[in-house]
Scaffold this active site. Sequence first.
Site, mmCIF file in Angstrom:
data_model
loop_
_atom_site.group_PDB
_atom_site.id
_atom_site.type_symbol
_atom_site.label_atom_id
_atom_site.label_comp_id
_atom_site.label_asym_id
_atom_site.label_seq_id
_atom_site.Cartn_x
_atom_site.Cartn_y
_atom_site.Cartn_z
ATOM 1 C CE LYS A 133 -4.112 7.006 2.255
ATOM 2 N NZ LYS A 133 -5.520 6.809 2.463
ATOM 3 C CG HIS A 149 -7.193 8.591 -0.762
ATOM 4 N ND1 HIS A 149 -5.880 8.354 -1.110
ATOM 5 C CD2 HIS A 149 -7.795 7.373 -0.754
ATOM 6 C CE1 HIS A 149 -5.699 7.066 -1.319
ATOM 7 N NE2 HIS A 149 -6.843 6.440 -1.103
ATOM 8 C CG HIS A 186 -2.077 0.933 1.130
ATOM 9 N ND1 HIS A 186 -2.223 2.007 1.989
ATOM 10 C CD2 HIS A 186 -3.132 0.988 0.281
ATOM 11 C CE1 HIS A 186 -3.325 2.663 1.694
ATOM 12 N NE2 HIS A 186 -3.891 2.073 0.655
ATOM 13 C CE LYS A 202 -1.246 4.577 -1.935
ATOM 14 N NZ LYS A 202 -1.954 4.185 -0.697
ATOM 15 C CG ASP A 235 19.167 11.047 -10.434
ATOM 16 O OD1 ASP A 235 19.154 9.928 -10.967
ATOM 17 O OD2 ASP A 235 19.107 12.111 -11.077
ATOM 18 C CG ASP A 280 1.615 20.213 21.045
ATOM 19 O OD1 ASP A 280 0.393 20.416 21.159
ATOM 20 O OD2 ASP A 280 2.263 19.520 21.845
#
Length: 414
Positions: A293, A291, A113, A115, A120, A298
């Site tokens: 996450k 979508h 899952h 991404k 380089d 603080d």
Amino acid sequence: MKPAWRSGNQIRLLINGDAFFPRVFDAIRQAKRSVVLETFILFYDNIGRELHAVLQATAARGVSVEVMVDAYGSPDLEGEFINTLTAAGVRFVLYDPGPRLLGVRTNVFRRLHRKIVTVDDEVAFVGGINYSAEHMIDYGPEAKQDYSVEVRGPVVDDIVAYTREAIGSQQKVSHWWSRHGRIRPDRPLPGEAQALFVWRDNDQHRDDIERHYLQMLREAKRQVIIANAYFFPGYRLLKEMRNAARRGVRVKLIVQGEPDMPIVKVGAELLYTWLVNAGVEIYEYIRRPLHAKIALQDSHWVTVGSSNLDPLSLSLNLEANLIFHDRAFNQQLTDHLTTLLKADCRRVDASDLPRRNLWQLSKNVVVFHFLRHFPAIAGWLPAHTPRLAEVDPPVQPELETQDRIDVDNGGVKP
């Protein structure tokens, strides 16, 4: 490999595909040595076709290009799509492909899952954005609201080393300190561009991402904002959210109000009463499917990554997040989410909570026992060693010379 804090990084927040895709595609176009890309979803739409063209052209220039795509999340890639990449020199790997049963994908658990993109060994992208047109604002009402980060600096070495090990790469890491001659401290200091790469696997790092969330909630003093698409976390995290709110921390939770999958909202709503009664502020994002996450605490702590706060991400899937200690980046994300809360969210208040009755009490008891014991339940699910299926380049037909043709035809050209 052990996660460690790295100092001296540069961070750029990328909101939605409109900001993400141009930066990633441009970085790949400018690659001189190597590209490694991992993703859950790669669709054959206008975004997928543009990524295909960029990867193909980059590999054709002699740059090492390696791609790993989850076979469950990207089940419909055509043979020509992959073959033209491998023919150009792209190393293309399918993560844990499995046969379909009556046309239905059955290998739903323990998916790739993450991404991640590295270019380089100098720049990396980590977040929740897949390669599909639905991450672009012009996709319409179903366009997903999502986030990623572009990072440069010492933490890129950790991301590169991890992804190359995961994909089985033979490329060597060109270490940041050998290129720039700097020594890296391993202790985070609020206010500096400190970064930590963390991941979840089914081996030695099963709960690393969740542990950092728990620590963040325990140490929070003023505010916490969590924006998470699929919110159905473990009991420990729910308890720490309640504890933080009860000791005076302003805890704000942003979840989907217009979900891409209705069951997502049903699950989150089962937790509303328990959290709201403890003082947690819950907001539903209603402009389009959320979508995200991401989370902040603080004035310095931030995380952006691929991990949802649900059973799949916390107990089964392979995930990756970046955690930052940086005041400027924290303030940037705080300002953005504050605007989002005011313009595009609806706060859940007492009138929205389900009435207290025996049926509701029974559902809550079942839900909380499930959440309390899910990590153990997850251990019963299939835990086979995932298979990496590298796609071989298409066989090229042997090209005969004109002389051979002439000979075979008695010197007469056909």
